[in-house]
Design a protein around this motif. Sequence first.
Motif, PDB file in Angstrom:
ATOM      1  N   LEU A 157      51.558 -82.882  13.837  1.00 27.25           N
ATOM      2  CA  LEU A 157      51.295 -83.800  15.433  1.00 27.25           C
ATOM      3  C   LEU A 157      52.894 -84.825  16.191  1.00 27.25           C
ATOM      4  O   LEU A 157      53.271 -84.701  16.408  1.00 27.25           O
TER       5      LEU A 157
ATOM      6  N   ASP B 166      55.648 -75.853  21.016  1.00 30.15           N
ATOM      7  CA  ASP B 166      55.712 -76.118  19.832  1.00 30.15           C
ATOM      8  C   ASP B 166      54.427 -77.517  19.964  1.00 30.15           C
ATOM      9  O   ASP B 166      53.607 -77.133  19.034  1.00 30.15           O
ATOM     10  N   TYR B 167      54.972 -78.553  20.699  1.00 31.43           N
ATOM     11  CA  TYR B 167      53.568 -79.647  20.542  1.00 31.43           C
ATOM     12  C   TYR B 167      52.378 -79.441  21.332  1.00 31.43           C
ATOM     13  O   TYR B 167      51.065 -79.118  20.855  1.00 31.43           O
ATOM     14  N   GLU B 168      52.552 -78.357  22.516  1.00 30.27           N
ATOM     15  CA  GLU B 168      51.078 -78.147  22.872  1.00 30.27           C
ATOM     16  C   GLU B 168      50.563 -77.441  22.351  1.00 30.27           C
ATOM     17  O   GLU B 168      48.986 -76.665  21.451  1.00 30.27           O
TER      18      GLU B 168
ATOM     19  N   ARG C  85      58.183 -78.828  23.298  1.00 31.14           N
ATOM     20  CA  ARG C  85      57.147 -78.287  24.664  1.00 31.14           C
ATOM     21  C   ARG C  85      56.515 -77.457  24.386  1.00 31.14           C
ATOM     22  O   ARG C  85      55.187 -78.203  24.203  1.00 31.14           O
TER      23      ARG C  85
ATOM     24  N   GLY D  10      49.618 -89.486  20.793  1.00 24.81           N
ATOM     25  CA  GLY D  10      50.830 -88.665  21.068  1.00 24.81           C
ATOM     26  C   GLY D  10      50.955 -88.347  22.526  1.00 24.81           C
ATOM     27  O   GLY D  10      50.240 -89.273  23.456  1.00 24.81           O
TER      28      GLY D  10
ATOM     29  N   LEU E 189      48.786 -79.236  18.903  1.00 28.81           N
ATOM     30  CA  LEU E 189      47.675 -80.220  19.870  1.00 28.81           C
ATOM     31  C   LEU E 189      46.055 -79.523  19.733  1.00 28.81           C
ATOM     32  O   LEU E 189      45.155 -79.817  19.301  1.00 28.81           O
TER      33      LEU E 189
ATOM     34  N   LEU F 263      59.307 -85.164  21.213  1.00 22.35           N
ATOM     35  CA  LEU F 263      59.037 -85.031  22.691  1.00 22.35           C
ATOM     36  C   LEU F 263      58.865 -86.614  22.873  1.00 22.35           C
ATOM     37  O   LEU F 263      59.324 -86.831  24.324  1.00 22.35           O
TER      38      LEU F 263
ATOM     39  N   GLN G 121      56.122 -83.036  16.013  1.00 22.48           N
ATOM     40  CA  GLN G 121      56.706 -82.988  17.253  1.00 22.48           C
ATOM     41  C   GLN G 121      55.882 -83.142  18.460  1.00 22.48           C
ATOM     42  O   GLN G 121      57.214 -83.776  19.424  1.00 22.48           O
ATOM     43  N   GLY G 122      55.357 -84.205  18.109  1.00 24.94           N
ATOM     44  CA  GLY G 122      55.578 -85.289  19.232  1.00 24.94           C
ATOM     45  C   GLY G 122      56.412 -86.140  19.489  1.00 24.94           C
ATOM     46  O   GLY G 122      56.256 -87.349  20.473  1.00 24.94           O
TER      47      GLY G 122
END
Length: 385
Positions: A192, A153-155, A151, A281, A158, A199, A195-196
Amino acid sequence: MHLRHLQVADFRSWEHADLELAPGAAVLVGANGQGKTNLVEAIGYVATLGSHRVAADAPLVRHGQDRAIVRCAVVNEGRELTVELEITPGKANRARINRGPVPRPRDVLGILRTVLFAPEDLALVRGDPGERRRFLDDLLVLRAPRYAGVRSDYEKVLRQRNALLKSAATNRRARRADPDALATLDVWDGHLATQGALLLAARLDLVAALAPHVAAAYAGVAPESQPAQAVYRAKIADSLPAGYGVPGGESADIEVVADALLAEMVTRREAELDRGVSLVGPHRDELELILGEVPAKGYASHGESWSVALALRLGSYELLRAEGSEPVLVLDDVFAELDRRRRQRLAEVALGAEQVLVTAAVEEDVPSELAGTRYLVADGEVRRV
């Protein structure tokens, strides 16, 4: 799992509080504004590293102080672990396990698991999609703490991609060519998507497992109502196999999801460059709550909305319990909001919990079945009565 001891210093309104607990029911009674919710908020912070009331850490620190401390002792299958969190707004928070420092606060995740039902949960039904995405991600981390890193890493990716898109959009409006930005954007597309996909695939599998529990919980608290469903609506759903995110369907394949995200980014590239923001995403997805054939948001009555919110929490509790990790059940000032049948149903579930913590302004609001240990919260003190 149960909480044996809670201690806070300079947390919210509390200069200091020390609370010994045991398995079973514990009821904290006190007038509004005495700090009951602050105590269960501290417990929830240990479990999730976040508050169910505010998004930032600053309000958690008592006015005029630089930091807050939360300590708790957690017993799980006969083994006790002590967790300490030091909350310092504007700086890196610190954590200890059994008095030994750990590299990152998120290393404590999983030691304490809680499911908290609070008045703020009405926003899960009536609020914007971000409320429901946060609910899913919080539950995802409770279910598997490693997703806290996914979470985060995705943020981060982004934010970086959005910054690049914003710059590219500004250059486009000024009619300035910027081929380097577009080349860099291809790199961030890959990040993205990677990592997306982690998630999004996890959310799809979570909702597939959670949905039957939510439906059963809603039927229990509102048997006269239309059946409830929880459905994950991914923006890239048309590019995914039909069984993803459906109870009994196949588990989401991360590579398939990543490829679908990349393909959608190519399709939406011009729109993203025009608007300067990422349009593809899991941050754009929705957990749709349905009653009968209509969305709960905008159609459910006040009582139905409460029932859906309660079903989401009870469903979460039953899912974690079924997977072998019984959480502490926390009921923050909710009995006053529920009618007799919903109170009874909630009390029935609570009675089966290893530990349930209840707060109430009026003792009579708490069902008699939960006649456990009582604590009085008043005048900056909490004491057993």
